[in-house]
Enzyme design. Structure first.
Site, PDB file in Angstrom:
ATOM      1  N   ASP A  61      -1.017  -6.166   5.969  1.00  0.00           N
ATOM      2  CA  ASP A  61       0.004  -6.662   6.878  1.00  0.00           C
ATOM      3  C   ASP A  61       0.357  -8.115   6.545  1.00  0.00           C
ATOM      4  OD1 ASP A  61       1.501  -6.226   9.447  1.00  0.00           O
ATOM      5  OD2 ASP A  61       0.259  -7.906  10.107  1.00  0.00           O
TER       6      ASP A  61
ATOM      7  N   GLU B 220     -14.505  -2.430  -8.194  1.00  0.00           N
ATOM      8  CA  GLU B 220     -15.924  -2.064  -8.212  1.00  0.00           C
ATOM      9  C   GLU B 220     -16.148  -0.642  -7.701  1.00  0.00           C
ATOM     10  OE1 GLU B 220     -18.111  -4.888  -5.947  1.00  0.00           O
ATOM     11  OE2 GLU B 220     -17.187  -6.625  -6.918  1.00  0.00           O
TER      12      GLU B 220
END
Length: 558
Positions: A221, A272
């Protein structure tokens, strides 16, 4: 093959073909999607119960607007605890069930992240209010001394997106006026100071919390608003620009270069995790070229194409924005995204038929100029979606658009809940009209949204004709059109294709080829003759190869 094996197969991505490059992502506004508890507010179990409908529609992923713990001053975009579910929507266990059920159906899940600001009920902000100026607690937010003889004036002239000043002065424990804090949105939404390493570390923790639960990505956002210009200089926005940005000028609280460092850090963190986790930026910027800076290879994976969303129903401008988008995003190795509606804008089944200016965020009400003609709006919406879903890249759908829902215009003033309505004393109607709970069953209480008939915003009588059960099985319905478009889009690999513009149809026609599909959209005032070929999908009736106005056709041409 077990259900688990099926889910793993569905969610496996081929190397070099990340899912987010071609996905159709369906936005769920949780409080307005499906209510399982009967309190009139949609919830996570309601979403879980309706996942079969979304799988049937043919979407690849869902994006959930905020469901985290919040006092709900701005419908959840004021977060008090980023790592918990608000009781309105259920529990973390409900979220885990919903996530597992979505994955079992091969549907990925993106959650909303609100990093520009928190709720004023967040523990950190409450600690800041209790702490002294210059303290570590206040350094997490944008606290500043006021101007004037006694600090009685705000630190600068910035206005809130929701109307009124962007600064609020606090009262200290001894009852005397204190410092001011910045809130680009409502006063209940204080802005974080993203130059503070403690803030950055906290959001890394939040990202990991949801990634460890198995989410497939984040819609970020106000991704263009997290860094403010040094010195917080005065700025007066363009009155004709949308409230969320997009001005050509350098706006000191939008689009600052420092945001890119944050997203590079997040990109590394997501890498990751297995499964091509994705970041999508809500970044309101004036051109595709500027927006593309957010999706360079080491930053966000997608950014909403608001330039496309805001393009009027005009053939030349539509061709231009498609060209600019494909060039700009392609230059940085990112897919273009395409979107026509979301929870912040007038639904495109009404917006495309407006005849007066309507800046983003203002909304429309019964007294707004340029009222849409419903039949024109729906025809254009169906035609516009038929163009959008034939374009290469990723597409976003907003809940209810597959039903052809229009903006709800006649919400009574005492029922409205958008902060914009209150902060502008009713001058702007705000975004409630696109957030009304959607209809599932024509003859059920609350049109199937809630078995008790409760609804947090009033639903109009016209909802019965748009209900999903009325449209199911009707080949002429908007729901059937969407299902056909999504199925053919996947079967014909349009999302990973290339387009070639076609000439010879006139200036008011958008025509192109993508793979083995020819798309012709008539944005003019007279019918257009279409070429020979098998009609794959059409947004309206075609008689004797005449394409009516406000209509799009997909043709399979040998």
């Amino acid at each position: 093959m077990t259900p688990t094996d099926l889910a793993e197969t569905a969610l496996t991505t081929r190397p070099g073909a990340e899912w987010w490059r071609s996905a159709v992502i369906y936005q769920i506004y949780p409080r307005s999607f499906a209510d399982s508890s009967g309190d009139g507010i949609g919830d996570l179990p309601g979403i879980t119960a309706r996942l079969g409908d979304l799988a049937d529609l043919g979407v690849d992923a869902i994006w959930l607007s905020p469901f985290q713990r919040s006092p709900q001053k701005d419908a959840g975009y004021d977060v008090a605890d980023y790592c918990d579910v608000d009781p309105l929507f259920g529990t973390l266990a409900d979220f885990d069930v919903m996530l597992a059920e979505a994955h079992r159906r091969g549907i990925r899940v993106i959650v909303d992240l609100v990093p520009n600001h928190s709720s004023d009920q967040h523990d950190w902000f409450q600690q800041a209010l209790a702490a002294a100026p210059g303290s570590p607690e206040r350094a997490r937010y944008m606290f500043r001394d006021g101007l004037g003889t006694d600090g009685e004036l705000p630190p600068n002239n910035w206005d809130s997106v929701f109307g009124g000043p962007a600064w609020t002065r606090i009262t200290d424990a001894d009852g005397t006026p204190g410092q001011w804090y910045l809130h680009i949105f409502d006063s209940s939404q204080p802005d974080f100071d993203w130059t503070n390493e403690e803030v950055r570390a906290e959001f890394r923790r939040i990202l990991r919390f949801w990634l460890d639960r198995g989410v497939d990505g984040f819609r970020v956002d106000v991704a263009h608003g997290m860094i403010k210009a040094d010195g917080l200089p005065d700025y007066t926005p363009d009155p004709d620009a949308g409230s969320m940005g997009g001005e050509e000028a350098d706006v000191p609280y939008w689009g600052q270069p420092g945001v890119h460092e944050i997203f590079r850090d997040w990109h590394t963190l997501l890498a990751e995790y297995d499964g091509d986790r994705a970041l999508c930026a809500e970044a309101w910027l004036p051109t595709p070229e500027k927006t593309a800076l957010w999706v360079r290879p080491d930053e966000m994976h997608q950014a909403f194409n608001f330039e496309y969303l805001e393009t009027p129903w005009d053939a030349a401008r539509l061709r231009s924005v498609v060209d600019a988008s494909l060039a700009a995003y392609g230059a940085v190795g990112a897919p273009s995204t395409w979107v026509l509606s979301n929870h912040d804008v007038v639904r495109h089944a009404s917006r495309l038929a407006l005849t007066a200016e309507n800046p983003q965020g203002h909304g429309i009400g019964p007294d707004s100029p340029g009222q849409p003609i419903p039949e024109v709006g729906l025809a254009r919406a169906r035609a516009a979606t038929s163009v959008m879903l034939a374009l290469p890249g990723s597409a976003y759908l907003y809940q209810g658009e597959e039903l052809g829902l229009p903006e709800v215009i006649d919400i009574p003033g005492d029922a409205r809940q958008d902060p914009t309505w209150f902060r502008t004393d009713g001058e702007r109607y705000g975004r409630d009209g696109c957030r009304v709970p959607i209809p599932w069953s024509a003859d059920a209480p609350a049109y199937g949204f809630s078995e008790t008939g409760a609804s947090w915003l009033p639903q109009p009588d016209v909802w019965a004709e748009f209900a999903r059960d009325r449209q199911q099985g009707d080949p002429a319905s908007t729901l059937s059109l969407y299902r056909t478009l999504l199925s053919e889009r996947r079967e014909r690999s349009l999302a990973t294709g290339d387009i070639t513009w076609l000439d010879g149809f006139g200036d008011d026609v958008v025509a192109f080829r993508n793979g083995d599909v020819t798309v012709v959209a008539n944005l003019g005032e007279t019918p257009v003759t279409i070429p020979d070929g098998t009609v794959i999908a059409a947004s309206g009736d075609i008689v004797e190869r005449q394409l009516p106005v406000d209509t799009t056709v997909w043709l399979a041409v040998d």
